[in-house]
Design a protein around this motif. Sequence first.
Motif, PDB file in Angstrom:
ATOM      1  N   ARG A  44      -5.602   5.539  -8.542  1.00 19.49           N
ATOM      2  CA  ARG A  44      -6.274   5.419  -7.457  1.00 19.49           C
ATOM      3  C   ARG A  44      -5.650   4.488  -6.502  1.00 19.49           C
ATOM      4  NH1 ARG A  44     -11.330   8.086  -7.437  1.00 19.49           N
ATOM      5  NH2 ARG A  44     -11.543   7.091  -5.422  1.00 19.49           N
ATOM      6  N   ARG A  45      -5.260   5.016  -5.223  1.00 18.12           N
ATOM      7  CA  ARG A  45      -4.548   4.185  -4.156  1.00 18.12           C
ATOM      8  C   ARG A  45      -5.432   4.292  -3.073  1.00 18.12           C
ATOM      9  NH1 ARG A  45      -2.744   2.224  -8.288  1.00 18.12           N
ATOM     10  NH2 ARG A  45      -0.784   2.386  -9.010  1.00 18.12           N
ATOM     11  N   PHE A  46      -5.058   3.563  -1.951  1.00 13.32           N
ATOM     12  CA  PHE A  46      -5.506   3.716  -0.854  1.00 13.32           C
ATOM     13  C   PHE A  46      -4.736   3.877   0.334  1.00 13.32           C
ATOM     14  CE2 PHE A  46      -9.076   2.169  -3.481  1.00 13.32           C
ATOM     15  CZ  PHE A  46      -9.811   2.961  -3.140  1.00 13.32           C
ATOM     16  N   MET A  47      -5.015   4.646   1.552  1.00 13.54           N
ATOM     17  CA  MET A  47      -4.088   4.812   2.590  1.00 13.54           C
ATOM     18  C   MET A  47      -5.048   4.276   3.880  1.00 13.54           C
ATOM     19  SD  MET A  47      -2.589   8.140   4.127  1.00 13.54           S
ATOM     20  CE  MET A  47      -1.296   8.243   3.135  1.00 13.54           C
ATOM     21  N   PRO A  48      -4.038   3.323   4.384  1.00 14.93           N
ATOM     22  CA  PRO A  48      -4.803   3.030   5.647  1.00 14.93           C
ATOM     23  C   PRO A  48      -4.759   3.928   6.819  1.00 14.93           C
ATOM     24  CG  PRO A  48      -2.781   1.822   5.487  1.00 14.93           C
ATOM     25  CD  PRO A  48      -2.911   2.682   4.156  1.00 14.93           C
ATOM     26  N   ARG A  49      -5.876   3.798   7.476  1.00 11.55           N
ATOM     27  CA  ARG A  49      -6.205   4.753   8.628  1.00 11.55           C
ATOM     28  C   ARG A  49      -6.854   4.288   9.893  1.00 11.55           C
ATOM     29  NH1 ARG A  49      -5.864  10.105   6.197  1.00 11.55           N
ATOM     30  NH2 ARG A  49      -5.918  10.640   8.116  1.00 11.55           N
ATOM     31  N   ARG A  88      -5.561   9.886  -4.876  1.00  8.23           N
ATOM     32  CA  ARG A  88      -5.530  10.313  -6.200  1.00  8.23           C
ATOM     33  C   ARG A  88      -4.253  10.584  -6.652  1.00  8.23           C
ATOM     34  NH1 ARG A  88      -7.954  14.285  -8.122  1.00  8.23           N
ATOM     35  NH2 ARG A  88      -9.102  13.117  -9.919  1.00  8.23           N
ATOM     36  N   LYS A  89      -3.776   9.928  -7.725  1.00  6.99           N
ATOM     37  CA  LYS A  89      -2.405  10.288  -8.367  1.00  6.99           C
ATOM     38  C   LYS A  89      -2.619  10.576  -9.715  1.00  6.99           C
ATOM     39  CE  LYS A  89       0.496   7.735  -5.207  1.00  6.99           C
ATOM     40  NZ  LYS A  89       1.875   6.993  -4.871  1.00  6.99           N
ATOM     41  N   PRO A  90      -2.934  11.842 -10.029  1.00  3.61           N
ATOM     42  CA  PRO A  90      -3.231  12.331 -11.453  1.00  3.61           C
ATOM     43  C   PRO A  90      -2.306  12.115 -12.442  1.00  3.61           C
ATOM     44  CG  PRO A  90      -3.083  14.274 -10.149  1.00  3.61           C
ATOM     45  CD  PRO A  90      -3.032  13.186  -9.426  1.00  3.61           C
ATOM     46  N   MET A  91      -2.519  12.034 -13.947  1.00  2.20           N
ATOM     47  CA  MET A  91      -1.556  12.127 -14.820  1.00  2.20           C
ATOM     48  C   MET A  91      -2.081  13.355 -15.820  1.00  2.20           C
ATOM     49  SD  MET A  91      -0.624   8.250 -15.828  1.00  2.20           S
ATOM     50  CE  MET A  91      -0.668   6.993 -14.663  1.00  2.20           C
ATOM     51  N   ALA A  92      -1.153  13.531 -16.601  1.00  2.00           N
ATOM     52  CA  ALA A  92      -1.083  14.827 -17.445  1.00  2.00           C
ATOM     53  C   ALA A  92      -0.638  14.460 -18.708  1.00  2.00           C
ATOM     54  CB  ALA A  92      -0.829  15.962 -16.941  1.00  2.00           C
TER      55      ALA A  92
END
Length: 119
Positions: free
Chosen positions: A78-83, A92-96
């Motif tokens: 989980r990352r956050f982008m400044p707005r 969201r950067k999912p893994m599999a």
Amino acid sequence: MSTATLKYTRLSPTKARLIAREVQGMNAELALASLEFTPNKAAKLIYKTIASAVANGGFEASSVHVISCRVDAGPVLRRFMPRARGRATPIRKPMAHIFVEVDEVKEKKSSKKSKGEVK
């Protein structure tokens, strides 16, 4: 039967499942050939996993088929982008996790009966 697992790969499981459904039940040699020319990140990773499963069993790719190719969801970074206005929106950067099972092709026995044969 032999298996191979690729865990914690940075890949969307939803996108990878589209490719996994195509190769399920195919001959391993045909599956590898079709994945080689599929322009998708998931195709490259599933190709490597199928090749690893074939090598783990000590088989030739032409003599086995893909029993199952399953893609499960892994953890999500989980990352956050400044707005604007001091806010932030989540990214969201999912893994599999990719699981592949291959098994040898069993030859079908011919059940032809001769005329003199009685059951």
